[in-house]
Design a protein around this motif. Structure first.
Motif, PDB file in Angstrom:
ATOM      1  N   GLY A   1      18.508  -7.248   4.495  1.00 32.95           N
ATOM      2  CA  GLY A   1      17.383  -6.496   5.036  1.00 32.95           C
ATOM      3  C   GLY A   1      16.353  -7.385   5.694  1.00 32.95           C
ATOM      4  O   GLY A   1      16.245  -8.567   5.384  1.00 32.95           O
ATOM      5  N   ARG A   2      15.611  -6.770   6.607  1.00 32.86           N
ATOM      6  CA  ARG A   2      14.523  -7.484   7.278  1.00 32.86           C
ATOM      7  C   ARG A   2      13.502  -6.478   7.763  1.00 32.86           C
ATOM      8  O   ARG A   2      13.799  -5.311   7.960  1.00 32.86           O
ATOM      9  CB  ARG A   2      15.031  -8.337   8.426  1.00 32.86           C
ATOM     10  N   GLY A   3      12.291  -6.982   7.966  1.00 35.13           N
ATOM     11  CA  GLY A   3      11.212  -6.161   8.493  1.00 35.13           C
ATOM     12  C   GLY A   3      10.710  -6.710   9.811  1.00 35.13           C
ATOM     13  O   GLY A   3      10.905  -7.886  10.134  1.00 35.13           O
TER      14      GLY A   3
ATOM     15  N   GLU B   1      28.083  -3.467   8.828  1.00 36.90           N
ATOM     16  CA  GLU B   1      27.640  -2.656   9.969  1.00 36.90           C
ATOM     17  C   GLU B   1      26.985  -1.345   9.522  1.00 36.90           C
ATOM     18  O   GLU B   1      26.482  -0.593  10.349  1.00 36.90           O
ATOM     19  CB  GLU B   1      28.831  -2.343  10.881  1.00 36.90           C
ATOM     20  N   ARG B   2      26.998  -1.063   8.224  1.00 35.60           N
ATOM     21  CA  ARG B   2      26.530   0.223   7.691  1.00 35.60           C
ATOM     22  C   ARG B   2      25.057   0.141   7.263  1.00 35.60           C
ATOM     23  O   ARG B   2      24.685  -0.647   6.413  1.00 35.60           O
ATOM     24  CB  ARG B   2      27.406   0.607   6.502  1.00 35.60           C
ATOM     25  N   THR B   3      24.229   0.984   7.860  1.00 33.41           N
ATOM     26  CA  THR B   3      22.815   1.061   7.486  1.00 33.41           C
ATOM     27  C   THR B   3      22.673   1.860   6.194  1.00 33.41           C
ATOM     28  O   THR B   3      23.180   2.979   6.090  1.00 33.41           O
ATOM     29  CB  THR B   3      21.980   1.719   8.604  1.00 33.41           C
ATOM     30  N   LEU B   4      21.994   1.276   5.210  1.00 32.70           N
ATOM     31  CA  LEU B   4      21.748   1.951   3.939  1.00 32.70           C
ATOM     32  C   LEU B   4      20.411   2.675   3.938  1.00 32.70           C
ATOM     33  O   LEU B   4      20.274   3.740   3.346  1.00 32.70           O
ATOM     34  CB  LEU B   4      21.734   0.938   2.788  1.00 32.70           C
ATOM     35  N   MET B   5      19.417   2.064   4.590  1.00 30.35           N
ATOM     36  CA  MET B   5      18.056   2.574   4.494  1.00 30.35           C
ATOM     37  C   MET B   5      17.255   2.106   5.695  1.00 30.35           C
ATOM     38  O   MET B   5      17.449   0.991   6.187  1.00 30.35           O
ATOM     39  CB  MET B   5      17.421   2.023   3.202  1.00 30.35           C
ATOM     40  N   THR B   6      16.373   2.961   6.159  1.00 31.19           N
ATOM     41  CA  THR B   6      15.371   2.585   7.147  1.00 31.19           C
ATOM     42  C   THR B   6      14.030   3.059   6.629  1.00 31.19           C
ATOM     43  O   THR B   6      13.958   3.879   5.712  1.00 31.19           O
ATOM     44  CB  THR B   6      15.642   3.229   8.530  1.00 31.19           C
ATOM     45  N   GLY B   7      12.959   2.555   7.216  1.00 35.05           N
ATOM     46  CA  GLY B   7      11.651   3.015   6.783  1.00 35.05           C
ATOM     47  C   GLY B   7      10.525   2.158   7.306  1.00 35.05           C
ATOM     48  O   GLY B   7      10.726   1.308   8.185  1.00 35.05           O
ATOM     49  N   THR B   8       9.354   2.406   6.746  1.00 32.83           N
ATOM     50  CA  THR B   8       8.158   1.662   7.114  1.00 32.83           C
ATOM     51  C   THR B   8       7.409   1.247   5.861  1.00 32.83           C
ATOM     52  O   THR B   8       7.545   1.864   4.805  1.00 32.83           O
ATOM     53  CB  THR B   8       7.210   2.510   7.999  1.00 32.83           C
ATOM     54  N   GLY B   9       6.623   0.204   6.009  1.00 33.96           N
ATOM     55  CA  GLY B   9       5.778  -0.252   4.919  1.00 33.96           C
ATOM     56  C   GLY B   9       4.389  -0.557   5.432  1.00 33.96           C
ATOM     57  O   GLY B   9       4.214  -0.978   6.581  1.00 33.96           O
ATOM     58  N   VAL B  10       3.403  -0.327   4.589  1.00 29.47           N
ATOM     59  CA  VAL B  10       2.024  -0.713   4.870  1.00 29.47           C
ATOM     60  C   VAL B  10       1.627  -1.682   3.764  1.00 29.47           C
ATOM     61  O   VAL B  10       1.798  -1.381   2.571  1.00 29.47           O
ATOM     62  CB  VAL B  10       1.083   0.508   4.905  1.00 29.47           C
ATOM     63  N   PHE B  11       1.127  -2.848   4.175  1.00 29.84           N
ATOM     64  CA  PHE B  11       0.817  -3.917   3.239  1.00 29.84           C
ATOM     65  C   PHE B  11      -0.590  -4.432   3.505  1.00 29.84           C
ATOM     66  O   PHE B  11      -1.019  -4.524   4.651  1.00 29.84           O
ATOM     67  CB  PHE B  11       1.820  -5.069   3.409  1.00 29.84           C
ATOM     68  N   LYS B  12      -1.303  -4.786   2.449  1.00 28.34           N
ATOM     69  CA  LYS B  12      -2.655  -5.327   2.549  1.00 28.34           C
ATOM     70  C   LYS B  12      -2.618  -6.818   2.235  1.00 28.34           C
ATOM     71  O   LYS B  12      -2.129  -7.226   1.180  1.00 28.34           O
ATOM     72  CB  LYS B  12      -3.589  -4.604   1.561  1.00 28.34           C
ATOM     73  N   ALA B  13      -3.118  -7.607   3.174  1.00 22.03           N
ATOM     74  CA  ALA B  13      -3.214  -9.051   2.940  1.00 22.03           C
ATOM     75  C   ALA B  13      -4.327  -9.316   1.946  1.00 22.03           C
ATOM     76  O   ALA B  13      -5.412  -8.739   2.052  1.00 22.03           O
ATOM     77  CB  ALA B  13      -3.485  -9.773   4.254  1.00 22.03           C
TER      78      ALA B  13
ATOM     79  N   VAL C   1       0.842  -1.195   0.000  1.00 17.24           N
ATOM     80  CA  VAL C   1       0.000   0.000   0.000  1.00 17.24           C
ATOM     81  C   VAL C   1       0.881   1.251   0.000  1.00 17.24           C
ATOM     82  O   VAL C   1       0.645   2.193  -0.748  1.00 17.24           O
ATOM     83  CB  VAL C   1      -0.938   0.014   1.231  1.00 17.24           C
ATOM     84  N   ARG C   2       1.901   1.242   0.853  1.00 14.64           N
ATOM     85  CA  ARG C   2       2.789   2.406   0.970  1.00 14.64           C
ATOM     86  C   ARG C   2       4.151   1.936   1.452  1.00 14.64           C
ATOM     87  O   ARG C   2       4.256   1.039   2.289  1.00 14.64           O
ATOM     88  CB  ARG C   2       2.203   3.412   1.956  1.00 14.64           C
ATOM     89  N   LEU C   3       5.179   2.581   0.937  1.00 13.46           N
ATOM     90  CA  LEU C   3       6.538   2.295   1.363  1.00 13.46           C
ATOM     91  C   LEU C   3       7.242   3.635   1.571  1.00 13.46           C
ATOM     92  O   LEU C   3       7.334   4.434   0.646  1.00 13.46           O
ATOM     93  CB  LEU C   3       7.268   1.471   0.295  1.00 13.46           C
ATOM     94  N   ASN C   4       7.689   3.897   2.794  1.00 14.76           N
ATOM     95  CA  ASN C   4       8.440   5.111   3.115  1.00 14.76           C
ATOM     96  C   ASN C   4       9.874   4.723   3.394  1.00 14.76           C
ATOM     97  O   ASN C   4      10.131   3.875   4.257  1.00 14.76           O
ATOM     98  CB  ASN C   4       7.852   5.806   4.349  1.00 14.76           C
ATOM     99  N   CYS C   5      10.799   5.334   2.663  1.00 17.89           N
ATOM    100  CA  CYS C   5      12.204   4.963   2.769  1.00 17.89           C
ATOM    101  C   CYS C   5      13.062   6.192   3.015  1.00 17.89           C
ATOM    102  O   CYS C   5      12.888   7.220   2.365  1.00 17.89           O
ATOM    103  CB  CYS C   5      12.681   4.294   1.478  1.00 17.89           C
ATOM    104  N   ASP C   6      13.996   6.058   3.928  1.00 16.31           N
ATOM    105  CA  ASP C   6      15.010   7.074   4.170  1.00 16.31           C
ATOM    106  C   ASP C   6      16.353   6.491   3.756  1.00 16.31           C
ATOM    107  O   ASP C   6      16.826   5.518   4.362  1.00 16.31           O
ATOM    108  CB  ASP C   6      15.039   7.473   5.649  1.00 16.31           C
ATOM    109  N   PHE C   7      16.965   7.076   2.720  1.00 17.09           N
ATOM    110  CA  PHE C   7      18.271   6.634   2.240  1.00 17.09           C
ATOM    111  C   PHE C   7      19.348   7.265   3.108  1.00 17.09           C
ATOM    112  O   PHE C   7      19.405   8.485   3.252  1.00 17.09           O
ATOM    113  CB  PHE C   7      18.476   7.057   0.779  1.00 17.09           C
ATOM    114  N   LEU C   8      20.208   6.441   3.689  1.00 16.17           N
ATOM    115  CA  LEU C   8      21.250   6.923   4.583  1.00 16.17           C
ATOM    116  C   LEU C   8      22.653   6.722   4.029  1.00 16.17           C
ATOM    117  O   LEU C   8      23.581   7.430   4.399  1.00 16.17           O
ATOM    118  CB  LEU C   8      21.130   6.217   5.940  1.00 16.17           C
TER     119      LEU C   8
END
Length: 157
Positions: free
Chosen positions: A106-108, A128-140, A88-95
């Motif tokens: 990666g994992r959720g 050890e380096r984070t590339l991206m963090t964020g949230t996702g909204v998914f519909k089953a 439904v939605r994917l919000n990503c912060d590139f670091l």
């Protein structure tokens, strides 16, 4: 495009990972993708940055990282609930960025569930380096038979 791994790809699979069988459609185009099971209902996904994942600067393309985040962060729904799902939605912060040859993981984490809508929080990293963090909204969409590695899978025995 062949479903077979080249010798270099096969040699580059880290210990504990196995290739996912996502060999149709989009998964075939961006793969190969790998999974490391960490217990029932838990897994880390990964991929080696190859030439077809890069942008004009030779870095992993942001679109590839977002596609990977979509799969890695949504995977928890399959593992925890054995549902087919759509994003439904994917919000990503590139670091940070990934380079050719890096192994990206990666994992959720499932943080909310209501009316078959799941919210996850995720992270993508190299070492050890984070590339991206964020949230996702998914519909089953629909329940399906549990597969190995999923909490509901009973196996034969």
């Amino acid at each position: 495009m062949s479903d077979d791994l080249t010798d270099a790809q096969a040699a580059a699979i880290p210990d504990g990972y196995s290739q996912l069988n996502w060999s149709r459609g989009f998964g075939r185009q961006i793969g190969p993708l790998y999974e490391q099971r960490q217990g029932p209902g838990e897994a880390v996904l990964g991929f080696r940055v190859e030439e077809h994942h890069t942008n004009g600067l030779g870095n992993c393309h942001g679109g590839m990282l977002m596609s990977f985040a979509d799969m890695a962060w949504g995977r928890i729904i399959s593992l925890a609930r054995s549902y087919s799902w759509v994003t439904v939605r994917l919000n990503c912060d590139f670091l940070s960025g990934a380079q050719l040859g890096d192994f990206v993981e990666g994992r959720g984490e499932l943080i909310a569930e209501q009316d078959l809508v799941f919210t996850t929080r995720g992270r993508i990293w190299v070492g050890e380096r984070t590339l991206m963090t964020g949230t996702g909204v998914f519909k089953a969409l629909s329940p399906r038979a549990p597969r190995p590695g999923e909490l509901a899978f009973k196996g034969e025995g």
